[in-house]
Design a protein around this motif. Structure first.
Motif, short mmCIF file in Angstrom:
data_model
loop_
_atom_site.label_atom_id
_atom_site.label_comp_id
_atom_site.label_asym_id
_atom_site.label_seq_id
_atom_site.Cartn_x
_atom_site.Cartn_y
_atom_site.Cartn_z
N GLY A 188 -6.10 -9.67 -8.46
CA GLY A 188 -6.21 -8.25 -8.79
C GLY A 188 -4.96 -7.53 -8.35
O GLY A 188 -4.18 -8.06 -7.56
N THR A 189 -4.76 -6.34 -8.89
CA THR A 189 -3.59 -5.58 -8.49
C THR A 189 -3.90 -4.10 -8.64
O THR A 189 -4.93 -3.73 -9.20
CB THR A 189 -2.37 -5.97 -9.34
OG1 THR A 189 -1.22 -5.29 -8.82
CG2 THR A 189 -2.55 -5.58 -10.80
N ILE A 190 -2.99 -3.27 -8.14
CA ILE A 190 -3.15 -1.84 -8.34
C ILE A 190 -1.97 -1.35 -9.17
O ILE A 190 -0.80 -1.61 -8.85
CB ILE A 190 -3.28 -1.11 -7.00
CG1 ILE A 190 -4.67 -1.45 -6.44
CG2 ILE A 190 -3.15 0.39 -7.17
CD1 ILE A 190 -4.94 -0.98 -5.07
N GLY A 221 -2.82 -8.18 -5.12
CA GLY A 221 -3.65 -7.69 -4.03
C GLY A 221 -4.64 -8.74 -3.58
O GLY A 221 -4.93 -9.68 -4.31
N ASP A 222 -5.17 -8.55 -2.38
CA ASP A 222 -6.13 -9.50 -1.85
C ASP A 222 -7.52 -9.15 -2.36
O ASP A 222 -7.93 -8.00 -2.32
CB ASP A 222 -6.09 -9.43 -0.33
CG ASP A 222 -6.48 -10.75 0.28
OD1 ASP A 222 -6.47 -11.75 -0.46
OD2 ASP A 222 -6.78 -10.78 1.47
N ILE A 240 2.39 2.02 -3.34
CA ILE A 240 1.41 2.61 -4.27
C ILE A 240 1.17 4.08 -3.93
O ILE A 240 1.16 4.94 -4.81
CB ILE A 240 0.10 1.80 -4.21
CG1 ILE A 240 0.33 0.41 -4.81
CG2 ILE A 240 -1.01 2.52 -4.96
CD1 ILE A 240 -0.66 -0.61 -4.35
N GLN A 241 1.01 4.36 -2.64
CA GLN A 241 0.78 5.75 -2.22
C GLN A 241 1.98 6.62 -2.55
O GLN A 241 1.84 7.78 -2.94
CB GLN A 241 0.48 5.81 -0.72
CG GLN A 241 -0.91 5.33 -0.36
CD GLN A 241 -1.99 6.09 -1.11
OE1 GLN A 241 -1.94 7.31 -1.23
NE2 GLN A 241 -2.96 5.37 -1.65
N TYR A 265 -5.64 -4.47 -18.13
CA TYR A 265 -5.43 -5.71 -17.41
C TYR A 265 -3.94 -5.98 -17.29
O TYR A 265 -3.15 -5.48 -18.08
CB TYR A 265 -6.06 -6.90 -18.15
CG TYR A 265 -7.54 -6.76 -18.36
CD1 TYR A 265 -8.43 -7.15 -17.37
CD2 TYR A 265 -8.04 -6.24 -19.56
CE1 TYR A 265 -9.80 -7.02 -17.56
CE2 TYR A 265 -9.40 -6.10 -19.75
CZ TYR A 265 -10.27 -6.49 -18.75
OH TYR A 265 -11.61 -6.35 -18.94
N GLY A 298 -2.34 4.03 -9.89
CA GLY A 298 -3.34 3.97 -8.83
C GLY A 298 -4.64 3.28 -9.22
O GLY A 298 -5.49 3.03 -8.38
N ASP A 299 -4.78 2.94 -10.51
CA ASP A 299 -6.01 2.26 -10.94
C ASP A 299 -5.97 0.78 -10.56
O ASP A 299 -4.93 0.14 -10.70
CB ASP A 299 -6.16 2.35 -12.47
CG ASP A 299 -6.66 3.71 -12.91
OD1 ASP A 299 -7.08 4.48 -12.02
OD2 ASP A 299 -6.61 4.00 -14.12
N PRO A 300 -7.11 0.25 -10.13
CA PRO A 300 -7.14 -1.19 -9.90
C PRO A 300 -7.26 -1.93 -11.23
O PRO A 300 -7.81 -1.38 -12.19
CB PRO A 300 -8.41 -1.39 -9.05
CG PRO A 300 -9.30 -0.25 -9.43
CD PRO A 300 -8.40 0.89 -9.81
N ALA A 301 -6.71 -3.14 -11.31
CA ALA A 301 -6.81 -3.92 -12.54
C ALA A 301 -6.83 -5.40 -12.19
O ALA A 301 -6.27 -5.81 -11.17
CB ALA A 301 -5.62 -3.63 -13.45
N MET A 302 -7.51 -6.18 -13.03
CA MET A 302 -7.54 -7.62 -12.81
C MET A 302 -6.35 -8.27 -13.53
O MET A 302 -5.90 -7.77 -14.56
CB MET A 302 -8.84 -8.23 -13.33
CG MET A 302 -10.11 -7.72 -12.65
SD MET A 302 -10.22 -8.08 -10.89
CE MET A 302 -10.73 -9.80 -10.91
N GLU A 316 0.83 -1.19 0.00
CA GLU A 316 0.00 0.00 0.00
C GLU A 316 0.87 1.25 0.00
O GLU A 316 0.61 2.22 -0.71
CB GLU A 316 -0.83 0.00 1.29
CG GLU A 316 -2.30 0.21 1.10
CD GLU A 316 -3.03 -0.08 2.40
OE1 GLU A 316 -3.14 0.84 3.22
OE2 GLU A 316 -3.47 -1.22 2.60
#
Lengths: 173, 569
Positions: free
Chosen positions: B540-542, B525-526, B201-202, B441, B546-550, B198
């Motif tokens: 999934g991941t970020i 990511g969980d 990413i931040q 993706y 900062g966008d989430p993606a599968m 986290e």
């Protein structure tokens, strides 16, 4: 969960002076008011940008990044067919042993405590917008009949996968 | 008697460790007997006995006591160490391991130990009769007065044999490691990994935001330093899940020796790269596949010594288990110098079973891949060692589930080598970021064998809108990846002009994608449980923005494609 309810009931049936009260969060889906146990909610956040996930049901709008955590979002307004949502709504974030999850609702009404004796656990809601297995109880609140939603049941039982239009059929066959 | 759950669990963890030492000592003694290893063996048994009795496991304690008696007599050199003794002690160790495993779920479990207990007792008393007054020197290696011969035996801290009080006071090197470590629940480590992910990413988001405004160099420098620390923190916390493969390899050596002993083959096991680290989960999942490969190697691969002699090979067969770290993978190789896999035998079998056509021309690598097909077993008769109903297909699947690959090289008469490439960690990997429709993706880079631009002249149209694409002389079915990933929010799609070919499957398929963005390392990511069940994704991941993606599971896409083709035929 069930044991907890059992305890509360036994308290009141023994005629104890202390009545159990729990705080509930009331919110709008369209014009109707619903409630959830406040303890089940991790936080309430403003709408976040989200990304769609293929092979899922229409009410599962996608995933968002909430401070580094990937949160799936179920739009309750679509899911329970209340009405077509025309604004972004508010996200309620829940967390249990199956992970964290977000529900999109129209707006928060208030937080209030309900006495266990006020809640009708047996009668399903007459107009039944919410399937009975997701109803925690019904309560008369400020001259309105309010359905209390069992959020845990929704997020542990509800199937999100939809492969109707996908070629991703192998696992389903 | 009721046992406190918490105490029991502490005991069980400790017991596993002690049994590891027990096994290690036995294997060392088997290679070359030394009084140091016997002492260490005695200490591990003695401590285990003590702690099992302290949590009320009387039967466990009693059984260990029997084994301890034998060890004491070996230690005092009243009995000569023979392979038979070691075999019995290893069998006792195995019995205890199973017992301990079962106790985790059933705290009142009692394992079937009488038979092996009786065997050990017999060995103990047998020795008594054979050498009545403890004087014979075992293997001719143990001197009767070890104190005098410290130089030759290199005794560092060995107590004089027979002085019972010395046990536990000194610790062998293998035990002293334990003191400088603590046991931490895996959950806590995963939480730490999640938080540091986290933070990364931040940090990236902050950097992006700051780059848009004018800030003085001091702030920029501070930001640079923080970035480095944050990355260090992440890689350190990821390393917490990593364990050296040494322990796994030790178990594998045991497997080889057990099989060899059973079949009367002499064997030399070479272990290399014990310090190479792998994710704890990868190690656990690799255990059974490796056992299977090694059983096969010793059972079917290695010849008996008379056969080896006639083909002018060294009498004892050699099995080498090694691990090596490369930038993106950990490579585990298992090789033997046995008879080889027998290409002709594999081909014959494959034809008999109609797995290949009679005129099929296959490369060596392709022939060896045949043994990974389900229900393929070359052993002409099922032995109780290798023929246990598990095929090599299970091995291959286990490796692939970990996003690894497995390859075989083999030469008739010279032996075989299995090369397994595994990701060193499951929580972070290099991914290609692709665009399909308006979504992004991630695809693990190791899942893709090639990218290419789709030119109109490469396409061959078939009936019912199917297409073939010609890539370097190969005609491969071409599908739109978007067809597998429809989302209700974005219907309709363009025909992408970039093709990807997934790796690792002999059934080839090319997929159209719309955009190819970049490669970046991605932290898994969980996901909530019901999202995990959605088909076609491994997680999934970020992304860096900062966008989430599968994360797409290409293997699943291929399987769906071919299952669908098969069912429509």
């Amino acid at each position: 969960m069930s044991t907890e309810i059992h305890d509360e009931k036994s308290n009141s049936s023994t005629g104890a002076m202390l009545e159990t009260t729990d705080p509930y969060l009331f919110f709008n889906l369209g014009l109707e008011i619903f409630g959830v146990k406040l303890a089940a909610i991790r936080e309430v956040v403003e709408p976040q940008p989200f990304k769609t996930v293929p092979n899922t049901i229409p009410s599962f709008v996608g995933i968002c990044n909430l401070r580094g955590q990937i949160i799936g979002l179920l739009d309750f307004r679509i899911h329970f067919g209340i009405k077509n949502p025309n604004h972004l709504g508010i996200y309620m974030i829940f967390e249990n042993e199956h992970g964290a999850f977000g529900a999109i609702i129209d707006q928060i009404v208030c937080v209030d405590s309900l006495k266990e004796t006020e809640i009708d656990r047996k009668n399903a809601a007459p107009q039944a917008v919410i399937p009975p297995q997701y109803i925690d109880g019904v309560v008369q609140y400020k001259e309105q009949l309010v359905i209390l939603i069992d959020i845990k049941a929704i997020f542990s039982k509800e199937e999100l996968t939809s492969i109707a239009h996908s070629k991703m059929m192998a696992r389903a066959v | 008697m009721t046992i406190d759950k918490e105490f029991l669990s502490i005991f069980l963890d400790e017991a596993e460790e002690m049994l590891g030492v027990w096994e290690q000592c036995c294997l060392k003694i088997e290679r070359s007997p030394s009084i140091n290893d016997l002492n260490a063996l005695f200490r591990s048994a003695h401590n285990l006995k003590g702690s099992s009795r302290s949590v009320g496991l009387e039967q466990v304690g009693g059984f260990i006591h029997t084994a301890e008696d034998l060890i004491t007599r070996l230690q005092k050199q009243e009995i000569k160490v023979t392979p038979e003794h070691i075999a019995a002690l290893l069998e006792a160790q195995k019995c205890l391991s199973e017992w301990i495993t079962e106790l985790r779920t059933n705290s009142s479990y009692i394992h079937e130990y009488q038979k092996i207990g009786a065997k050990i007792q017999a060995l103990t008393t047998l020795g008594k009769e054979a050498i009545p007054q403890g004087g014979g020197s075992a293997f001719g290696l143990f001197d009767e007065e070890p104190q005098v011969t410290q130089g030759t035996l290199q005794k560092k801290d060995a107590p004089s044999p027979g002085s019972e009080g010395a046990e536990g006071a000194t610790s062998p090197s293998s035990l002293s490691k334990v003191d400088s470590s603590i046991r931490v629940a895996l959950d806590k480590i995963d939480q730490l990994i999640r938080i540091s992910g986290e933070l990364v990413i931040q940090q990236a988001a902050l950097k992006r935001k700051i780059s848009r405004v004018n800030v003085d160099t001091e702030i920029q420098n501070a930001l640079g330093v923080t970035e480095k620390i944050v990355h260090d923190l992440q890689s350190e916390s990821l390393s917490l899940r990593m364990l050296p493969v040494g322990n796994l390899f030790q178990r594998m050596e045991r497997v080889c020796r057990d099989v060899a002993r059973l079949q009367g083959k002499t064997i030399h096991v070479v272990i290399k790269g014990e310090d190479v680290e792998l994710d704890k989960l990868v190690i656990e999942r690799m255990k059974d596949p490796l056992v299977h490969i090694l059983r096969n190697a010793v059972d079917h691969g290695l010849e008996t010594s008379d056969v080896r002699q006639s083909s002018q090979k060294p009498l004892s067969g050699t099995v080498t288990i090694s691990a090596r770290k490369t930038p993106s993978f950990v490579t585990i190789t298992v090789s033997d110098d046995g008879r080889g896999l027998g290409k002709e035998r594999i081909l014959k079998k494959a034809r008999e079973k109609n797995l290949i056509s009679h005129d099929a021309r296959l490369s060596d690598a392709e022939i060896f891949q045949l043994i990974f097909l389900p229900s393929f077993s070359t052993a002409e008769k099922v032995t109780d060692v290798s023929g246990r109903g598990v095929g090599m297909d299970v091995v291959k699947r286990a490796v692939e589930e970990l996003s690894g690959t497995i390859e075989i090289e083999s030469r008739d008469g010279q032996g075989s080598t299995f090369t397994i490439n595994l990701p060193s960690t499951l929580s972070i990997f290099d991914a290609v970021i692709i665009g399909v429709q308006d979504n992004l993706y991630a695809i693990p880079i190791q899942d893709i064998s090639q990218f290419f631009n789709i030119e109109p002249d490469m396409i061959q149209s078939l009936e019912n809108q199917r297409e073939l694409v010609n890539v370097r002389g190969d005609s491969i079915p071409l599908e739109q990846l978007g067809d597998y990933l429809p989302s209700s929010q974005s219907p309709g799609y363009s025909r992408g002009t970039i093709g990807i070919i997934p790796k690792g499957n002999h059934k080839k398929l090319a997929l159209r994608i719309d955009r190819l963005l970049e490669t970046q390392s991605v932290v898994v990511g969980d996901l909530a449980q019901n999202i995990k069940k959605v088909p076609g994704f491994v997680g999934g991941t970020i992304l860096a923005n900062g966008d989430p993606a599968m994360i797409i599971d290409l293997k699943h896409v291929i399987d769906s494609h071919f299952t669908k083709i098969m069912s429509t035929c």
